[in-house]
Design a protein around this motif. Structure first.
Motif, mmCIF file in Angstrom:
data_model
loop_
_atom_site.group_PDB
_atom_site.id
_atom_site.type_symbol
_atom_site.label_atom_id
_atom_site.label_comp_id
_atom_site.label_asym_id
_atom_site.label_seq_id
_atom_site.Cartn_x
_atom_site.Cartn_y
_atom_site.Cartn_z
ATOM 1 N N ASN A 54 0.520 19.829 8.010
ATOM 2 C CA ASN A 54 -0.521 19.079 7.304
ATOM 3 C C ASN A 54 -1.739 19.960 7.035
ATOM 4 N N THR A 55 -2.445 19.639 5.963
ATOM 5 C CA THR A 55 -3.631 20.403 5.565
ATOM 6 C C THR A 55 -4.812 19.464 5.362
ATOM 7 N N LYS A 56 -5.989 20.042 5.227
ATOM 8 C CA LYS A 56 -7.181 19.251 4.925
ATOM 9 C C LYS A 56 -7.026 18.545 3.585
ATOM 10 N N GLU A 57 -6.322 19.193 2.655
ATOM 11 C CA GLU A 57 -6.092 18.589 1.340
ATOM 12 C C GLU A 57 -5.248 17.316 1.468
ATOM 13 N N ASP A 58 -4.263 17.331 2.386
ATOM 14 C CA ASP A 58 -3.465 16.134 2.639
ATOM 15 C C ASP A 58 -4.357 14.984 3.093
ATOM 16 N N ILE A 59 -5.265 15.294 3.998
ATOM 17 C CA ILE A 59 -6.169 14.278 4.537
ATOM 18 C C ILE A 59 -7.044 13.700 3.428
ATOM 19 N N GLU A 60 -7.602 14.578 2.611
ATOM 20 C CA GLU A 60 -8.462 14.136 1.510
ATOM 21 C C GLU A 60 -7.685 13.277 0.517
ATOM 22 N N THR A 61 -6.425 13.666 0.260
ATOM 23 C CA THR A 61 -5.583 12.933 -0.693
ATOM 24 C C THR A 61 -5.315 11.516 -0.225
ATOM 25 N N VAL A 62 -4.913 11.366 1.039
ATOM 26 C CA VAL A 62 -4.553 10.035 1.534
ATOM 27 C C VAL A 62 -5.792 9.154 1.689
ATOM 28 N N ILE A 63 -6.913 9.734 2.094
ATOM 29 C CA ILE A 63 -8.153 8.954 2.216
ATOM 30 C C ILE A 63 -8.560 8.396 0.852
ATOM 31 N N GLN A 64 -8.537 9.272 -0.146
ATOM 32 C CA GLN A 64 -8.940 8.854 -1.487
ATOM 33 C C GLN A 64 -8.026 7.754 -2.026
ATOM 34 N N LYS A 65 -6.725 7.910 -1.808
ATOM 35 C CA LYS A 65 -5.763 6.934 -2.328
ATOM 36 C C LYS A 65 -5.917 5.584 -1.627
ATOM 37 N N ILE A 66 -6.117 5.611 -0.324
ATOM 38 C CA ILE A 66 -6.275 4.348 0.417
ATOM 39 C C ILE A 66 -7.574 3.655 0.019
ATOM 40 N N LYS A 67 -8.617 4.420 -0.207
ATOM 41 C CA LYS A 67 -9.872 3.834 -0.672
ATOM 42 C C LYS A 67 -9.676 3.129 -2.011
ATOM 43 N N GLU A 68 -8.947 3.776 -2.917
ATOM 44 C CA GLU A 68 -8.699 3.197 -4.234
ATOM 45 C C GLU A 68 -7.902 1.897 -4.116
ATOM 46 N N ILE A 69 -6.858 1.918 -3.303
ATOM 47 C CA ILE A 69 -5.964 0.761 -3.179
ATOM 48 C C ILE A 69 -6.674 -0.415 -2.520
ATOM 49 N N THR A 70 -7.380 -0.150 -1.427
ATOM 50 C CA THR A 70 -8.047 -1.254 -0.722
ATOM 51 C C THR A 70 -9.182 -1.830 -1.548
ATOM 52 N N GLN A 71 -9.880 -0.968 -2.283
ATOM 53 C CA GLN A 71 -10.972 -1.461 -3.126
ATOM 54 C C GLN A 71 -10.422 -2.342 -4.247
ATOM 55 N N THR A 72 -9.316 -1.909 -4.844
ATOM 56 C CA THR A 72 -8.691 -2.696 -5.905
ATOM 57 C C THR A 72 -8.211 -4.036 -5.367
ATOM 58 N N ASN A 73 -7.549 -3.993 -4.206
ATOM 59 C CA ASN A 73 -7.036 -5.228 -3.602
ATOM 60 C C ASN A 73 -8.170 -6.184 -3.222
ATOM 61 N N ASN A 74 -9.258 -5.623 -2.709
ATOM 62 C CA ASN A 74 -10.408 -6.463 -2.314
ATOM 63 C C ASN A 74 -11.057 -7.115 -3.524
ATOM 64 N N ASN A 75 -11.043 -6.384 -4.647
ATOM 65 C CA ASN A 75 -11.632 -6.933 -5.883
ATOM 66 C C ASN A 75 -10.818 -8.115 -6.419
ATOM 67 N N TYR A 76 -9.494 -8.091 -6.113
ATOM 68 C CA TYR A 76 -8.642 -9.179 -6.587
ATOM 69 C C TYR A 76 -8.540 -10.311 -5.561
ATOM 70 N N ALA A 77 -9.063 -10.053 -4.357
ATOM 71 C CA ALA A 77 -8.924 -11.058 -3.270
ATOM 72 C C ALA A 77 -9.772 -12.295 -3.551
ATOM 73 N N MET A 97 0.827 -1.208 0.000
ATOM 74 C CA MET A 97 0.000 0.000 0.000
ATOM 75 C C MET A 97 0.860 1.256 0.000
ATOM 76 N N ILE A 98 1.860 1.281 0.869
ATOM 77 C CA ILE A 98 2.740 2.448 0.963
ATOM 78 C C ILE A 98 3.510 2.650 -0.342
ATOM 79 N N GLY A 99 3.945 1.546 -0.941
ATOM 80 C CA GLY A 99 4.697 1.627 -2.191
ATOM 81 C C GLY A 99 3.877 2.173 -3.354
ATOM 82 N N ARG A 100 2.555 2.020 -3.262
ATOM 83 C CA ARG A 100 1.678 2.498 -4.352
ATOM 84 C C ARG A 100 1.250 3.946 -4.166
#
Length: 385
Positions: free
Chosen positions: A362-385, A314-317
Motif C-alpha cells: 500500500n502507498t500514500k496514494e492508495d490512502i488518498e484515493t480511498v478517502i476521496q472516493k468514500i467522501k464522495e460516496i457518503t456525501q452523495t448518499n447523505n444528500n439523497y437521504a 459503497m464497495i460496488g461503487r
C-alpha cells in the motif's frame, strides 16, 4: 501483477499478493526440481532435504521444533485436523469444547459438525470491543472440557486476544488450548513455546506466499499433544496429514517467513502509519465509528461503521478499490457479519461497516484515493437521504 498495480488494494486479510522474492524461490520447484520428496531415489531425496531445511526455517520463525510442524493446504485444514483430532483423541475425558462467537467460520463450522456428533460446544460471548471476558472463560471450563480455541487476531476487526493468559488459564483448568493465528503470523512476532499454546494454525497466502499451503503447530515439548488423523493414505507428516507434500508451497512459505523476519518492524511502522492516517480522515466524516478495540488490535486492520450507509453499495461503487465488508471465507450469501453482531452491532450498522486491511504494498496514494472516493460516496448518499 499488472491488474493489481491498477487497484488500490485494501483486502490483505482476505489474501495477499505473492512477494516477487517468494515467487522466485518457489519457481524452480514448479519446474526442474519437481521430484516427490517421499521418493527413495537421489532426485527425490535431494528435494526432501530442501523440505527439511524449509521446515526448520518455518519452525524457527514461530519458535517451534521442526517435528512440531505439520504442513497442510491452509489454515482451514489445519483447524479441522486440530479440533477434530483432539475431539477424537481425548473423548474418553469428555466431549466439551469452548470457543468464541467471533471465531472464523473454519472454527465455528468445525464445532457445529462436532455438535452433530454429540459434542457440546460453549460459544463465549465478547464485549463490545471484541475481547473475551477471562472470568467468563474460567467459569465455562469444566472437568470434561477437552479444548479451548480462541483466535489470536480477528480477521474482520483485527482485535488481539490475550493469548498467553488464555493458554495459562486453560492449562490451569486442565484443558488444551488452540489458537487460529492466521492473521497474526507474519505480521507480529509469534513465539509458540512462550505463549504456551498446544496447537497453532496459520496460512501462507495471508503472508505473501501462495494459496494452498499452511501449517499446524502441534506441541511435543512437555505434555505431548495427541491427535487422531483425519486424512489417511501414506502416513505423511507423522501420519497426521497423508498426501504428497506441496513442495513449491513449502518453499514459498519458508521464504515468506524469512522475509517477514527481516522486515516485520519496518512493515509494522509503515503500515500502521498508513492505517492511522486513513482513520484520521475517515473519522472526520459524520456518523463514523470504529468497530473493535482501539489498542488491542493488529496494526493493519480498521473496521469502520459508516452509519446509515450500505457497505455493499459503497464497495460496488469503488471500481478500482478492493475492500471488504466481512470475511472472504464465508459464503456469498448477503448477511450481516457474525463478528460485528456478536460485538453488539445491530444489522443496519453491521451492513454499514467496511473492513480496511492494509499490507506492505500500500502507498500514500492508495490512502488518498480511498478517502476521496468514500467522501464522495457518503456525501452523495447523505444528500439523497
Amino acid at each position: 501483477m499488472d491488474e493489481f498495480h491498477n487497484i488500490s488494494y485494501f483486502d490483505y486479510n482476505s489474501t495477499t499478493p505473492i512477494d516477487p522474492r517468494v515467487l522466485d524461490a518457489m519457481l524452480p520447484f514448479l519446474q526442474d526440481n519437481f521430484a516427490n520428496p517421499s521418493s527413495t531415489h537421489h532426485f527425490g531425496q535431494s528435494i526432501n532435504e530442501k523440505v527439511k531445511q524449509a521446515r526448520e526455517q518455518i519452525a524457527d520463525f514461530i519458535n517451534a521444533e521442526p517435528s512440531e510442524l505439520i504442513f497442510t493446504s491452509g489454515a482451514t485444514e489445519a483447524i479441522n485436523i486440530a479440533i477434530k483430532g483432539v475431539a477424537e483423541s481425548y473423548s474418553s475425558k469428555g466431549k466439551h469444547i469452548i470457543t468464541v462467537s467471533t471465531e472464523h467460520k473454519a472454527v465455528l463450522d468445525t464445532c457445529k459438525d462436532l455438535e452433530r456428533k454429540g459434542f457440546e460446544i460453549t460459544y463465549l460471548t465478547v464485549q463490545n470491543n471484541g475481547l473475551i471476558d477471562l472470568d467468563e472463560l474460567q467459569k465455562a471450563i469444566r472437568p470434561d472440557t477437552l479444548l479451548v480455541s480462541v483466535m489470536y487476531a480477528n480477521n474482520e476487526t483485527g482485535v488481539i486476544q490475550p493469548i498467553k493468559e488464555i493458554a495459562k488459564l486453560s492449562h490451569e483448568e486442565g484443558a488444551l488450548f488452540m489458537t487460529d493465528a492466521t492473521q497474526a503470523v507474519g505480521k507480529i512476532e509469534i513465539d509458540a513455546d512462550d505463549l504456551g499454546v498446544d496447537l497453532l494454525c496459520f496460512s501462507g497466502h495471508k503472508m505473501y506466499a501462495q494459496k494452498g499451503i499452511g501449517a499446524l503447530y502441534v506441541r511435543q515439548r512437555g505434555n505431548k499433544v495427541r491427535l487422531t488423523p483425519q486424512i489417511h493414505g501414506g502416513g505423511h507428516e507423522q501420519g497426521l496429514r497423508s498426501g504428497t507434500l506441496n513442495v513449491p508451497g513449502i518453499i514459498a512459505l519458508a521464504k515468506a517467513c524469512e522475509i517477514a523476519s527481516q522486515e516485520m518492524m519496518q512493515n509494522q511502522n509503515t503500515i500502521s502509519e498508513l492505517r492511522d492516517s486513513l482513520e484520521v480522515q475517515l473519522f472526520k466524516l459524520p456518523n463514523t465509528s470504529l468497530n473493535g478495540d482501539v489498542k488491542n488490535r493488529i496494526y493493519n486492520t480498521s473496521n469502520i461503521c459508516f452509519k446509515g450507509q450500505d457497505a455493499n453499495v459503497m464497495i460496488g461503487r469503488m471500481k478500482n478499490i478492493a475492500l471488504s465488508n466481512g470475511s472472504a471465507c464465508s459464503s456469498a450469501v448477503v448477511e450481516p457479519s457474525h463478528v460485528l453482531k456478536a460485538m453488539g452491532l445491530g444489522e443496519d450498522d453491521a451492513f454499514a461497516s467496511i473492513r480496511f486491511s492494509l499490507g506492505k504494498f500500500n502507498t500514500k496514494e492508495d490512502i488518498e484515493t480511498v478517502i476521496q472516493k468514500i467522501k464522495e460516496i457518503t456525501q452523495t448518499n447523505n444528500n439523497y437521504a
